[in-house]
Design an enzyme around this catalytic site. Sequence first.
Site, PDB file in Angstrom:
ATOM      1  N   ASN A   2     136.842   1.940 -42.738  1.00 31.38           N
ATOM      2  CA  ASN A   2     136.934   3.187 -41.827  1.00 31.38           C
ATOM      3  C   ASN A   2     138.047   2.909 -40.782  1.00 31.38           C
ATOM      4  O   ASN A   2     138.718   4.065 -40.441  1.00 31.38           O
ATOM      5  CB  ASN A   2     135.484   3.389 -40.926  1.00 31.38           C
ATOM      6  CG  ASN A   2     135.833   4.491 -39.893  1.00 31.38           C
ATOM      7  OD1 ASN A   2     136.052   5.585 -40.125  1.00 31.38           O
ATOM      8  ND2 ASN A   2     135.747   4.030 -38.912  1.00 31.38           N
TER       9      ASN A   2
ATOM     10  N   VAL B  92     141.539  -5.775 -37.557  1.00 33.08           N
ATOM     11  CA  VAL B  92     141.432  -5.876 -39.187  1.00 33.08           C
ATOM     12  C   VAL B  92     143.087  -5.954 -39.534  1.00 33.08           C
ATOM     13  O   VAL B  92     143.238  -6.155 -40.845  1.00 33.08           O
ATOM     14  CB  VAL B  92     140.814  -4.688 -39.835  1.00 33.08           C
ATOM     15  CG1 VAL B  92     139.611  -4.399 -39.527  1.00 33.08           C
ATOM     16  CG2 VAL B  92     141.589  -3.087 -39.028  1.00 33.08           C
TER      17      VAL B  92
ATOM     18  N   ARG C  40     137.990  -3.883 -32.613  1.00 35.34           N
ATOM     19  CA  ARG C  40     138.523  -4.978 -31.712  1.00 35.34           C
ATOM     20  C   ARG C  40     137.647  -4.914 -30.498  1.00 35.34           C
ATOM     21  O   ARG C  40     137.571  -6.001 -29.645  1.00 35.34           O
ATOM     22  CB  ARG C  40     139.886  -4.348 -31.381  1.00 35.34           C
ATOM     23  CG  ARG C  40     140.933  -4.737 -32.606  1.00 35.34           C
ATOM     24  CD  ARG C  40     142.274  -4.008 -32.176  1.00 35.34           C
ATOM     25  NE  ARG C  40     142.451  -2.776 -32.032  1.00 35.34           N
ATOM     26  CZ  ARG C  40     143.360  -1.747 -31.959  1.00 35.34           C
ATOM     27  NH1 ARG C  40     144.468  -2.361 -31.327  1.00 35.34           N
ATOM     28  NH2 ARG C  40     143.335  -0.654 -31.665  1.00 35.34           N
TER      29      ARG C  40
ATOM     30  N   TYR D  39     151.439   8.637 -41.564  1.00 35.68           N
ATOM     31  CA  TYR D  39     149.861   8.681 -41.729  1.00 35.68           C
ATOM     32  C   TYR D  39     149.667   9.131 -43.212  1.00 35.68           C
ATOM     33  O   TYR D  39     148.961   8.558 -43.771  1.00 35.68           O
ATOM     34  CB  TYR D  39     149.618   9.548 -40.597  1.00 35.68           C
ATOM     35  CG  TYR D  39     147.943   9.684 -40.614  1.00 35.68           C
ATOM     36  CD1 TYR D  39     147.113   8.633 -40.130  1.00 35.68           C
ATOM     37  CD2 TYR D  39     147.311  10.675 -41.107  1.00 35.68           C
ATOM     38  CE1 TYR D  39     145.752   8.670 -40.397  1.00 35.68           C
ATOM     39  CE2 TYR D  39     145.801  10.908 -41.045  1.00 35.68           C
ATOM     40  CZ  TYR D  39     144.989   9.957 -40.696  1.00 35.68           C
ATOM     41  OH  TYR D  39     143.592   9.933 -40.899  1.00 35.68           O
TER      42      TYR D  39
ATOM     43  N   THR E 275     136.212  13.787 -33.157  1.00 38.64           N
ATOM     44  CA  THR E 275     136.249  12.227 -32.678  1.00 38.64           C
ATOM     45  C   THR E 275     137.410  12.051 -31.738  1.00 38.64           C
ATOM     46  O   THR E 275     138.256  12.817 -31.530  1.00 38.64           O
ATOM     47  CB  THR E 275     136.410  11.324 -34.049  1.00 38.64           C
ATOM     48  OG1 THR E 275     137.888  11.733 -34.388  1.00 38.64           O
ATOM     49  CG2 THR E 275     135.707  11.464 -35.157  1.00 38.64           C
TER      50      THR E 275
END
Length: 250
Positions: free
Chosen positions: A83, A57, A34, A148, A183
């Site tokens: 991903n 996406v 984005r 999740y 990350t």
Amino acid sequence: MSRVCMVTGAGQGVGRAVALSLSASGHRVALVARGTERLESVAAELPGPALVVPADVTDAAALDAAFAAVEGEWGPVEVLVSNAGSGTAAPLVDTTDEQWQQALELNLTAPFRCMRRALPSMVEARWGRVVVIASVVAKRGESQVSAYSASKHGVLGLVRAAAAEVARSGVTVNAVCPGYVDTPMTDTTVEAIAQRTGRSLEDARQVLARRQPIGRLVTPDEVAQAVDLCVGSAAINGQGINVDGGAVQS
């Protein structure tokens, strides 16, 4: 041989590492996410040709337009690395319909749409690679992340079904299932643990590190190495490759 690659969620973390690795191997890499600014920053790091394609996406029309942009510039996508993903931590009974739907849209429906768009040209060419970045919670349930976990279980099933369909076509479909990776997404998890428990950020990070037998977080480059394995081999198909320091043995 140089291939046309598309990496979603390419602006940071695992997506950035995968894009760098694919580019270093001589491939052309289309970067999808984005945020244009982050994509342009990653594109500047790549040693080879890069294409910046800003898109959400979870927006079906935007995703289709992203594929069309790559096809118009370089031709059909030959290597798809799906991903983009995220998770929200909450007890199941506190998980809202909105949080549930967001998890499914980003972690399951978006990879499905990516595959549906990419596979026909791959099958026609008799060569293609699809790699979905899933999670070790695609293989086990974990407290506080029901939405999740369900979405990642679902995407692993999608990978296995797609792999069976295209197995004789020269196309492979696999998942890479990381544990906790160092990350920005994990930074968010660390902050949530700290807020919920009163721990310091460093203590909260160690909680995640200790969940893996190697005693540390996985690096984005280590996840990218597993992606490279899937791209390079025609015999790895329908697999969920764990990159978690041995937390889930399968």
